[in-house]
Design a protein around this motif. Structure first.
Motif, short mmCIF file in Angstrom:
data_model
loop_
_atom_site.label_atom_id
_atom_site.label_comp_id
_atom_site.label_asym_id
_atom_site.label_seq_id
_atom_site.Cartn_x
_atom_site.Cartn_y
_atom_site.Cartn_z
N ASN A 32 0.77 -1.06 -0.14
CA ASN A 32 -0.02 -0.04 -0.02
C ASN A 32 0.84 1.43 0.22
OD1 ASN A 32 -2.33 1.64 0.24
ND2 ASN A 32 -2.23 1.87 2.26
N ASP A 33 1.49 1.66 -1.15
CA ASP A 33 2.13 2.95 -1.33
C ASP A 33 1.86 3.20 -2.96
OD1 ASP A 33 3.52 4.89 -1.12
OD2 ASP A 33 5.30 4.22 -0.67
N PRO A 34 1.15 3.54 -3.42
CA PRO A 34 0.50 3.63 -4.91
C PRO A 34 1.66 4.80 -5.35
CG PRO A 34 -1.43 3.58 -3.55
CD PRO A 34 -0.35 3.57 -2.46
N ALA A 35 2.01 5.80 -4.42
CA ALA A 35 2.77 6.97 -5.10
C ALA A 35 4.00 6.40 -5.53
CB ALA A 35 2.89 8.10 -3.86
N SER A 36 4.61 5.39 -4.85
CA SER A 36 5.79 5.05 -5.19
C SER A 36 5.75 3.33 -6.21
CB SER A 36 6.81 4.70 -4.05
OG SER A 36 6.24 3.42 -3.24
N ARG A 37 4.72 3.20 -6.58
CA ARG A 37 4.09 2.05 -7.03
C ARG A 37 4.52 0.89 -6.17
NH1 ARG A 37 6.53 1.28 -13.18
NH2 ARG A 37 8.43 1.91 -12.12
N GLY A 64 -3.11 0.00 -8.80
CA GLY A 64 -2.94 -0.39 -10.23
C GLY A 64 -1.37 -1.01 -10.70
N HIS A 65 -0.71 -1.11 -9.60
CA HIS A 65 0.85 -1.90 -9.84
C HIS A 65 1.03 -2.83 -8.66
CE1 HIS A 65 2.31 0.49 -13.07
NE2 HIS A 65 1.79 1.69 -12.55
N PHE A 66 1.87 -3.82 -9.08
CA PHE A 66 2.24 -4.90 -7.97
C PHE A 66 3.25 -4.19 -7.11
CE2 PHE A 66 4.72 -8.43 -6.71
CZ PHE A 66 3.76 -8.91 -5.58
N CYS A 67 4.48 -4.02 -7.52
CA CYS A 67 5.51 -3.48 -7.04
C CYS A 67 6.77 -3.26 -7.92
CB CYS A 67 6.22 -4.60 -5.97
SG CYS A 67 7.58 -4.17 -4.88
N MET A 113 8.89 -5.39 -10.67
CA MET A 113 10.11 -4.94 -11.04
C MET A 113 11.10 -5.41 -9.91
SD MET A 113 9.71 -3.74 -13.85
CE MET A 113 8.41 -3.37 -15.09
N GLY A 114 12.35 -5.82 -10.11
CA GLY A 114 13.52 -6.00 -9.04
C GLY A 114 12.93 -6.79 -8.01
N GLY A 115 12.83 -6.11 -6.81
CA GLY A 115 12.25 -6.95 -5.63
C GLY A 115 10.93 -7.47 -5.79
#
Length: 270
Positions: free
Chosen positions: A24-29, A63-66, A120-122
């Motif tokens: 739960n931090d949509p601003a940072s995807r 709208g994004h996973f991580c 992405m990445g992690g």
């Protein structure tokens, strides 16, 4: 108002419950901050001891996973060597993420990961811990660390476990971006969702809920042990797990239900 990095929602299932964990931090995807990693570790620790929890769904908000690891807190350390004899605080922080990946893989419950947008990445590493991966048709996957001069340190073993050496080398050493079709061919994604992700998640939950909870936990322990246990010892443990399951209440209920052509008590209808 305090920000909650991980939202947890619990819903009933026959014989227990299922939880949805939402980054739960949509601003940072939904980048993996220290607080988010800590919250996920705490959730894993609690889930491991929760006999009433049958499964976990991991997904992202907005709208994004991580989008991967959050480097914001490390900005002052980038390109800066350590003083002689100084212990590097980045080492235990990075290692803690590896501990999280281990904890997700070791959950006694089934773990469904639902990917929308970026993984992405992690975030790619989190996906590799899943028992089933659902991905929206517009999802994107990458391990771009090497293109940024960074090492995909903690995720690498989990990427190899999920994809095998050859495919893992391809993605980890190039940082190439995959669309969902490529990710499915590589073995990262199990099911592509073109329509409503929520409906697909509910169908996956019902499918997994057909399996008996203790049998799932024992099977996952065997799968987890496979990578670091010699085959004879692994087969000994497997024989013990089989005998214990056959003598236990789930086998009694499951086989009786099968003979009667009925659903076992833990099963959810599709």
């Amino acid at each position: 108002m305090t920000h909650t990095p991980l939202l947890i929602d619990r819903a009933p299932l026959p014989g227990g419950s299922v939880e949805t964990w939402t980054l739960n931090d949509p601003a940072s995807r939904n980048a993996l901050s220290e607080a988010m990693v800590d919250a996920l570790l705490a959730a894993c620790e609690r889930a491991a001891a929760d006999a009433g929890l049958r499964g976990v769904v991991l997904r992202g908000a907005g709208g994004h996973f991580c989008a991967g690891g959050s480097l914001g807190g490390f900005a002052k350390t980038i390109g800066q060597p350590l003083a002689a004899g100084e212990a590097d605080p980045l080492v235990p922080l990075n290692r803690r993420f590896g501990t999280l990946l281990q904890a997700l893989c070791a959950l006694p419950q089934w773990l469904i990961v639902a990917v929308e947008g970026a993984a992405m990445g992690g975030g790619f590493g989190l996906v590799c811990c899943a028992d089933q991966v659902l991905a929206h048709s517009g999802a994107q996957f990458a391990t771009p660390e090497v293109t940024l001069g960074i090492v995909p340190a903690q995720i690498a073993p989990f990427v190899v476990r999920r994809l095998g050496q050859a495919v893992a080398r391809r993605c980890l050493l190039t940082g190439e971006r995959w669309d969902v079709a490529t990710a499915q061919r590589a073995g990262l994604v199990d099911e592509v969702v073109a329509g409503d992700m929520e409906a697909a998640v509910q169908t996956a939950i019902a499918r997994h809920a057909a399996a008996a909870p203790q049998a799932v936990a024992a099977t996952k322990r065997l799968l987890q042990a496979q990578t670091d246990t010699p085959l004879p010892a692994l087969l000994d443990a497997a024989a013990m797990a089989f005998a214990q399951a056959l003598r236990g209440p789930e086998a009694l209920q499951g086989l009786a239900a099968f003979a009667a052509r009925k659903a076992p008590p833990w099963s959810a209808k599709l």
